[in-house]
Design a protein around this motif. Structure first.
Motif, mmCIF file in Angstrom:
data_model
loop_
_atom_site.group_PDB
_atom_site.id
_atom_site.type_symbol
_atom_site.label_atom_id
_atom_site.label_comp_id
_atom_site.label_asym_id
_atom_site.label_seq_id
_atom_site.Cartn_x
_atom_site.Cartn_y
_atom_site.Cartn_z
ATOM 1 N N PHE A 1 9.938 -6.153 9.363
ATOM 2 C CA PHE A 1 10.326 -5.717 10.708
ATOM 3 C C PHE A 1 9.578 -4.439 11.109
ATOM 4 N N THR B 1 5.419 -4.991 10.985
ATOM 5 C CA THR B 1 4.834 -5.818 12.047
ATOM 6 C C THR B 1 4.995 -5.115 13.401
ATOM 7 N N THR B 2 6.105 -4.418 13.600
ATOM 8 C CA THR B 2 6.295 -3.689 14.863
ATOM 9 C C THR B 2 5.296 -2.538 14.963
ATOM 10 N N CYS C 1 1.792 -3.848 15.728
ATOM 11 C CA CYS C 1 1.640 -4.320 17.103
ATOM 12 C C CYS C 1 1.505 -3.130 18.068
ATOM 13 N N PHE C 2 2.375 -2.129 17.906
ATOM 14 C CA PHE C 2 2.350 -1.011 18.869
ATOM 15 C C PHE C 2 1.145 -0.098 18.645
ATOM 16 N N VAL D 1 10.823 1.444 11.821
ATOM 17 C CA VAL D 1 9.531 1.370 12.507
ATOM 18 C C VAL D 1 8.725 2.638 12.224
ATOM 19 N N VAL E 1 8.133 2.224 21.731
ATOM 20 C CA VAL E 1 8.707 1.003 21.168
ATOM 21 C C VAL E 1 9.682 0.327 22.149
ATOM 22 N N LEU F 1 7.933 -6.262 23.803
ATOM 23 C CA LEU F 1 8.407 -6.776 22.513
ATOM 24 C C LEU F 1 7.244 -6.933 21.540
ATOM 25 N N ALA F 2 7.480 -6.570 20.264
ATOM 26 C CA ALA F 2 6.446 -6.807 19.251
ATOM 27 C C ALA F 2 6.266 -8.317 19.073
ATOM 28 N N GLU G 1 5.361 -11.865 17.063
ATOM 29 C CA GLU G 1 5.430 -12.504 15.748
ATOM 30 C C GLU G 1 4.052 -13.033 15.394
#
Ligand SMILES: NC(=O)c1ccc[n+]([C@@H]2O[C@H](COP(=O)([O-])OP(=O)(O)OC[C@H]3O[C@@H](n4cnc5c(N)ncnc54)[C@H](OP(=O)(O)O)[C@@H]3O)[C@@H](O)[C@H]2O)c1
Length: 297
Positions: free
Chosen positions: A132, A135-136, A139-140, A162, A238, A242-243, A245
């Motif tokens: 969680f 990956t978040t 992405c950000f 995060v 954040v 949305l991050a 998948e």
């Protein structure tokens, strides 16, 4: 099998342990005997239906997905037809996406989903603490923040799931990283690779100093971020979007963990029967890294 279950939105007490049939894997699916899962801030938001938008995705009056749980680590225990990536006995870790259902003794998931084999020497609790946040953060920092080697990066809210991942992922990208967190986390964030760490209760980072500021807790005022950014610097939060998948995250995350560049940070490990207490901890908004749930020894 035992699974966490909820058919109402609300406080942690809406969760209970229910006995349900062991699911059968269909075409292209595997069944995982889950050893460890977690309670993420996202799981708590879905349970509370916070924000209201959750109801538009997951059911207006009641949750359509009654079996919660997102991150998992476990052992492949049965294969459906036409499975080619996995064999019975493989140790795997990953995330269920919006299908949920990881807080259970068994989980059925598509072999093409966001999961991967994990090394023999990793613990299941460590592996379940990673997806969680990592990956978040990827992405950000990468897709939205366009992080570059040599950037000076500030991670605000560096001590949550995060945040601890973001500090480490930014270092992996060759950035110089500072962090903002509460007083009990200063040493931890430094040990993860941050140079300067500021206590958000009574310290401020220096003005006009950063190429990229990532608000990993969703608590930073835009005016503060603006004051701390260099000319042309980028601010990502954040709370905006949305991050995604992405199965492609997992080989990288595994490599980073294997190389010791990405370390799991675990606040506390709870047994499955203590799921209500675990959700209360997450609702408090002050956990350190991940809250992990042990499902099998
Ligand atoms: N957009 C997306 O796709 C996405 C994905 C994941 C998460 N999120 C959101 O991102 C946020 C963080 O997620 P998470 O899982 O990391 O949460 P978390 O683990 O619950 O974060 C808790 C941490 O936030 C810190 N914190 C609390 N108030 C703070 C403040 N005013 N300033 C700085 N730090 C503060 C706490 O530190 P102290 O204990 O020291 O106060 C604690 O360590 C959540 O709102 C979550 O919903 C969004």
């Amino acid at each position: 099998m035992k699974s966490v279950f909820h058919d109402r939105y609300g406080p942690p007490e809406v969760l209970r342990i229910k006995d349900i049939p062991v699911p059968e894997p269909g075409r292209g699916e595997i069944r995982v005997a889950v050893h460890a899962s977690s309670v993420t801030s996202g799981d708590a938001r879905v349970r509370r239906a916070d924000p209201f938008l959750v109801r538009l995705f997951f059911g207006l009056f009641r949750p359509r997905k009654t079996l919660p749980g997102y991150e998992f680590a476990g052992t492949v225990e049965a294969l459906g037809p036409e499975v080619s990536r996995f064999q019975v006995g493989d140790r795997v870790f990953g995330a269920t996406g919006f299908d949920f259902g990881a807080l259970a003794e068994f989980l059925v998931i598509k072999e093409e989903a966001t999961l991967i084999k994990m090394p023999e020497d990793w613990s299941f609790t460590d592996a379940a603490a990673i997806p969680f946040g990592a990956t978040t953060a990827r992405c950000f920092l990468e897709d939205k923040g366009h992080i570059q080697s040599g950037d000076r990066v500030l991670v605000h809210g560096a001590s949550g799931a995060v945040g601890v991942a973001a500090v480490q992922v930014a270092r992996i990208h060759g950035a110089a990283v500072d962090g903002v967190c509460g007083p009990k986390h200063l040493e931890l964030i430094q040990s993860l690779g941050a140079e300067q760490v500021f206590d958000y209760h009574h310290e401020s980072p220096p003005a006009e100093s950063y190429d990229l500021i990532f608000d990993a807790a969703g608590k930073l005022k835009a005016s503060d971020a603006k004051a701390w950014l260099r000319k042309g610097g980028r601010f990502v939060s954040v709370q905006k979007g949305l991050a995604k998948e992405r199965p492609a995250d997992y080989p990288l995350i595994r490599e980073w963990m294997d190389d010791g560049k990405l370390k799991p940070v675990i606040d506390q490990i709870y047994d499955l029967d203590d799921i209500v207490a675990a959700h209360r901890k997450v609702d408090g908004g002050h956990k350190t890294g991940a809250v992990v749930i042990r499902i099998r020894e």
